[in-house]
Design a protein around this motif. Structure first.
Motif, PDB file in Angstrom:
ATOM      1  N   ALA A  39       0.848  -1.188   0.000  1.00 48.51           N
ATOM      2  CA  ALA A  39       0.000   0.000   0.000  1.00 48.51           C
ATOM      3  C   ALA A  39       0.888   1.244   0.000  1.00 48.51           C
ATOM      4  O   ALA A  39       2.019   1.208   0.506  1.00 48.51           O
ATOM      5  CB  ALA A  39      -0.907  -0.002   1.232  1.00 48.51           C
ATOM      6  N   GLU A  40       0.397   2.333  -0.574  1.00 50.01           N
ATOM      7  CA  GLU A  40       1.199   3.563  -0.642  1.00 50.01           C
ATOM      8  C   GLU A  40       1.636   4.036   0.731  1.00 50.01           C
ATOM      9  O   GLU A  40       2.702   4.641   0.857  1.00 50.01           O
ATOM     10  CB  GLU A  40       0.429   4.652  -1.381  1.00 50.01           C
ATOM     11  CG  GLU A  40       0.320   4.348  -2.865  1.00 50.01           C
ATOM     12  CD  GLU A  40      -0.267   5.496  -3.655  1.00 50.01           C
ATOM     13  OE1 GLU A  40       0.015   6.665  -3.311  1.00 50.01           O
ATOM     14  OE2 GLU A  40      -0.998   5.207  -4.615  1.00 50.01           O
ATOM     15  N   ASP A  41       0.856   3.737   1.769  1.00 53.33           N
ATOM     16  CA  ASP A  41       1.208   4.149   3.133  1.00 53.33           C
ATOM     17  C   ASP A  41       1.620   2.948   3.998  1.00 53.33           C
ATOM     18  O   ASP A  41       1.518   2.979   5.223  1.00 53.33           O
ATOM     19  CB  ASP A  41       0.048   4.900   3.787  1.00 53.33           C
ATOM     20  CG  ASP A  41      -1.221   4.058   3.880  1.00 53.33           C
ATOM     21  OD1 ASP A  41      -1.287   2.966   3.259  1.00 53.33           O
ATOM     22  OD2 ASP A  41      -2.155   4.485   4.585  1.00 53.33           O
ATOM     23  N   SER A  42       2.089   1.888   3.349  1.00 51.87           N
ATOM     24  CA  SER A  42       2.495   0.669   4.057  1.00 51.87           C
ATOM     25  C   SER A  42       3.506   0.990   5.155  1.00 51.87           C
ATOM     26  O   SER A  42       4.372   1.846   4.998  1.00 51.87           O
ATOM     27  CB  SER A  42       3.109  -0.313   3.054  1.00 51.87           C
ATOM     28  OG  SER A  42       3.412  -1.540   3.666  1.00 51.87           O
ATOM     29  N   ARG A  43       3.367   0.268   6.275  1.00 51.24           N
ATOM     30  CA  ARG A  43       4.274   0.443   7.414  1.00 51.24           C
ATOM     31  C   ARG A  43       5.021  -0.860   7.657  1.00 51.24           C
ATOM     32  O   ARG A  43       4.406  -1.929   7.726  1.00 51.24           O
ATOM     33  CB  ARG A  43       3.490   0.825   8.675  1.00 51.24           C
ATOM     34  CG  ARG A  43       2.780   2.146   8.574  1.00 51.24           C
ATOM     35  CD  ARG A  43       2.011   2.511   9.860  1.00 51.24           C
ATOM     36  NE  ARG A  43       1.540   1.403  10.676  1.00 51.24           N
ATOM     37  CZ  ARG A  43       0.378   0.759  10.519  1.00 51.24           C
ATOM     38  NH1 ARG A  43      -0.442   1.109   9.551  1.00 51.24           N
ATOM     39  NH2 ARG A  43       0.018  -0.222  11.327  1.00 51.24           N
ATOM     40  N   TRP A  44       6.340  -0.746   7.819  1.00 44.97           N
ATOM     41  CA  TRP A  44       7.198  -1.904   8.053  1.00 44.97           C
ATOM     42  C   TRP A  44       7.979  -1.747   9.341  1.00 44.97           C
ATOM     43  O   TRP A  44       8.369  -0.645   9.715  1.00 44.97           O
ATOM     44  CB  TRP A  44       8.253  -2.023   6.978  1.00 44.97           C
ATOM     45  CG  TRP A  44       7.846  -2.455   5.626  1.00 44.97           C
ATOM     46  CD1 TRP A  44       6.604  -2.465   5.073  1.00 44.97           C
ATOM     47  CD2 TRP A  44       8.737  -2.913   4.615  1.00 44.97           C
ATOM     48  NE1 TRP A  44       6.663  -2.907   3.781  1.00 44.97           N
ATOM     49  CE2 TRP A  44       7.967  -3.187   3.478  1.00 44.97           C
ATOM     50  CE3 TRP A  44      10.109  -3.111   4.560  1.00 44.97           C
ATOM     51  CZ2 TRP A  44       8.516  -3.663   2.298  1.00 44.97           C
ATOM     52  CZ3 TRP A  44      10.665  -3.576   3.395  1.00 44.97           C
ATOM     53  CH2 TRP A  44       9.878  -3.852   2.278  1.00 44.97           C
ATOM     54  N   ARG A  45       8.242  -2.883   9.959  1.00 53.36           N
ATOM     55  CA  ARG A  45       9.353  -3.017  10.899  1.00 53.36           C
ATOM     56  C   ARG A  45      10.177  -4.152  10.346  1.00 53.36           C
ATOM     57  O   ARG A  45       9.709  -5.277  10.214  1.00 53.36           O
ATOM     58  CB  ARG A  45       8.904  -3.346  12.325  1.00 53.36           C
ATOM     59  CG  ARG A  45      10.134  -3.413  13.266  1.00 53.36           C
ATOM     60  CD  ARG A  45       9.865  -4.024  14.618  1.00 53.36           C
ATOM     61  NE  ARG A  45       9.125  -5.268  14.606  1.00 53.36           N
ATOM     62  CZ  ARG A  45       9.635  -6.474  14.308  1.00 53.36           C
ATOM     63  NH1 ARG A  45      10.888  -6.615  13.932  1.00 53.36           N
ATOM     64  NH2 ARG A  45       8.876  -7.545  14.359  1.00 53.36           N
ATOM     65  N   ASN A  46      11.393  -3.843   9.964  1.00 56.15           N
ATOM     66  CA  ASN A  46      12.320  -4.828   9.424  1.00 56.15           C
ATOM     67  C   ASN A  46      13.553  -4.814  10.318  1.00 56.15           C
ATOM     68  O   ASN A  46      14.308  -3.838  10.319  1.00 56.15           O
ATOM     69  CB  ASN A  46      12.711  -4.479   7.993  1.00 56.15           C
ATOM     70  CG  ASN A  46      13.414  -5.619   7.305  1.00 56.15           C
ATOM     71  OD1 ASN A  46      12.777  -6.464   6.692  1.00 56.15           O
ATOM     72  ND2 ASN A  46      14.736  -5.664   7.419  1.00 56.15           N
ATOM     73  N   ARG A  47      13.715  -5.854  11.130  1.00 53.48           N
ATOM     74  CA  ARG A  47      14.757  -5.884  12.157  1.00 53.48           C
ATOM     75  C   ARG A  47      14.531  -4.684  13.072  1.00 53.48           C
ATOM     76  O   ARG A  47      13.502  -4.596  13.716  1.00 53.48           O
ATOM     77  CB  ARG A  47      16.148  -5.902  11.554  1.00 53.48           C
ATOM     78  CG  ARG A  47      16.442  -7.080  10.665  1.00 53.48           C
ATOM     79  CD  ARG A  47      17.830  -6.998  10.079  1.00 53.48           C
ATOM     80  NE  ARG A  47      18.031  -7.948   9.022  1.00 53.48           N
ATOM     81  CZ  ARG A  47      18.797  -9.007   9.098  1.00 53.48           C
ATOM     82  NH1 ARG A  47      19.441  -9.270  10.207  1.00 53.48           N
ATOM     83  NH2 ARG A  47      18.943  -9.823   8.076  1.00 53.48           N
ATOM     84  N   ASN A  48      15.477  -3.750  13.076  1.00 57.52           N
ATOM     85  CA  ASN A  48      15.340  -2.565  13.942  1.00 57.52           C
ATOM     86  C   ASN A  48      15.081  -1.298  13.133  1.00 57.52           C
ATOM     87  O   ASN A  48      15.255  -0.202  13.625  1.00 57.52           O
ATOM     88  CB  ASN A  48      16.604  -2.384  14.798  1.00 57.52           C
ATOM     89  CG  ASN A  48      17.832  -2.125  13.954  1.00 57.52           C
ATOM     90  OD1 ASN A  48      17.814  -2.292  12.741  1.00 57.52           O
ATOM     91  ND2 ASN A  48      18.910  -1.726  14.599  1.00 57.52           N
ATOM     92  N   GLU A  49      14.650  -1.463  11.908  1.00 58.15           N
ATOM     93  CA  GLU A  49      14.403  -0.322  11.028  1.00 58.15           C
ATOM     94  C   GLU A  49      12.904  -0.188  10.762  1.00 58.15           C
ATOM     95  O   GLU A  49      12.216  -1.186  10.543  1.00 58.15           O
ATOM     96  CB  GLU A  49      15.153  -0.511   9.704  1.00 58.15           C
ATOM     97  CG  GLU A  49      15.170   0.712   8.840  1.00 58.15           C
ATOM     98  CD  GLU A  49      16.168   0.607   7.702  1.00 58.15           C
ATOM     99  OE1 GLU A  49      16.127   1.493   6.828  1.00 58.15           O
ATOM    100  OE2 GLU A  49      16.988  -0.329   7.680  1.00 58.15           O
ATOM    101  N   PHE A  50      12.419   1.033  10.775  1.00 54.95           N
ATOM    102  CA  PHE A  50      11.007   1.321  10.536  1.00 54.95           C
ATOM    103  C   PHE A  50      10.887   2.084   9.229  1.00 54.95           C
ATOM    104  O   PHE A  50      11.586   3.077   9.008  1.00 54.95           O
ATOM    105  CB  PHE A  50      10.421   2.111  11.706  1.00 54.95           C
ATOM    106  CG  PHE A  50      10.416   1.309  12.978  1.00 54.95           C
ATOM    107  CD1 PHE A  50       9.289   0.586  13.335  1.00 54.95           C
ATOM    108  CD2 PHE A  50      11.542   1.244  13.784  1.00 54.95           C
ATOM    109  CE1 PHE A  50       9.287  -0.183  14.500  1.00 54.95           C
ATOM    110  CE2 PHE A  50      11.546   0.476  14.940  1.00 54.95           C
ATOM    111  CZ  PHE A  50      10.416  -0.236  15.303  1.00 54.95           C
ATOM    112  N   VAL A  51      10.014   1.607   8.353  1.00 50.71           N
ATOM    113  CA  VAL A  51       9.862   2.138   7.005  1.00 50.71           C
ATOM    114  C   VAL A  51       8.381   2.451   6.802  1.00 50.71           C
ATOM    115  O   VAL A  51       7.525   1.656   7.182  1.00 50.71           O
ATOM    116  CB  VAL A  51      10.339   1.089   5.971  1.00 50.71           C
ATOM    117  CG1 VAL A  51      10.109   1.565   4.558  1.00 50.71           C
ATOM    118  CG2 VAL A  51      11.798   0.723   6.201  1.00 50.71           C
ATOM    119  N   THR A  52       8.094   3.596   6.173  1.00 49.85           N
ATOM    120  CA  THR A  52       6.714   3.975   5.892  1.00 49.85           C
ATOM    121  C   THR A  52       6.600   4.460   4.454  1.00 49.85           C
ATOM    122  O   THR A  52       7.331   5.372   4.049  1.00 49.85           O
ATOM    123  CB  THR A  52       6.229   5.087   6.838  1.00 49.85           C
ATOM    124  OG1 THR A  52       6.362   4.629   8.185  1.00 49.85           O
ATOM    125  CG2 THR A  52       4.773   5.437   6.571  1.00 49.85           C
TER     126      THR A  52
END
Length: 155
Positions: A39-52
């Motif tokens: 999604a265009e506003d997808s939210r991630w936590r990948n290991r210790n990194e946060f991506v939006t």
């Protein structure tokens, strides 16, 4: 596989298809292509990194595949229900020094009604391996249909 990605609520078959489509996308190592399933506003936590958002996803994946060379990934369905899928995965890659490693992890995915991933939580552990310990030897790109999955490899 279909041209239209599966949408929730997922059945066992559509969840397995969704997982394989995700694996195939990530094995392309094309950050722009991969970002389109989020999604265009997808939210991630990948290991210790946060991506939006897709722009940050593209930046994240570009950095990832600049340092994780010869990246090959296998994903496997763990559980599903409604608009959520849980997967386990393992990938192999080498760094710029030529050192190989296998990374094991779990992901929790949540999808919007259009079948785009809105939330992704990934927990990942890395294991240094020798080149002789590698299990993924297919040409870069999509894992061949006959190649063993995680369960068959004993992961």
């Amino acid at each position: 596989m279909t041209d239209h990605p599966p949408v929730p609520p997922f059945t066992r078959e559509s969840a397995i298809e969704k997982v394989r489509l995700a694996e195939d996308g990530w094995n392309s190592r094309d950050p722009h292509k991969v970002s389109l399933v989020y999604a265009e506003d997808s939210r991630w936590r990948n290991r210790n990194e946060f991506v939006t958002g897709r722009d940050e996803i593209v930046e994240f994946l570009t950095r990832k595949w600049e340092r994780e060379l010869e990246y090959r990934l296998i994903k496997e369905l763990w559980a599903f229900g409604g608009n959520r899928i849980a997967v386990r995965f393992a990938y192999e890659a080498r760094d710029v020094k030529g050192d190989w490693y296998r990374s094991y992890g779990n992901e929790n995915w949540e999808f919007n009604e259009d079948g785009l991933m809105a939330v992704r939580h990934a927990s990942i552990n890395d294991l240094a391996i020798t080149e002789a310990e590698r299990k993924y030897h297919w040409p870069l790109g999509r894992r061949p249909d006959g190649h063993p999955g995680l369960t068959e490899l004993g992961f």
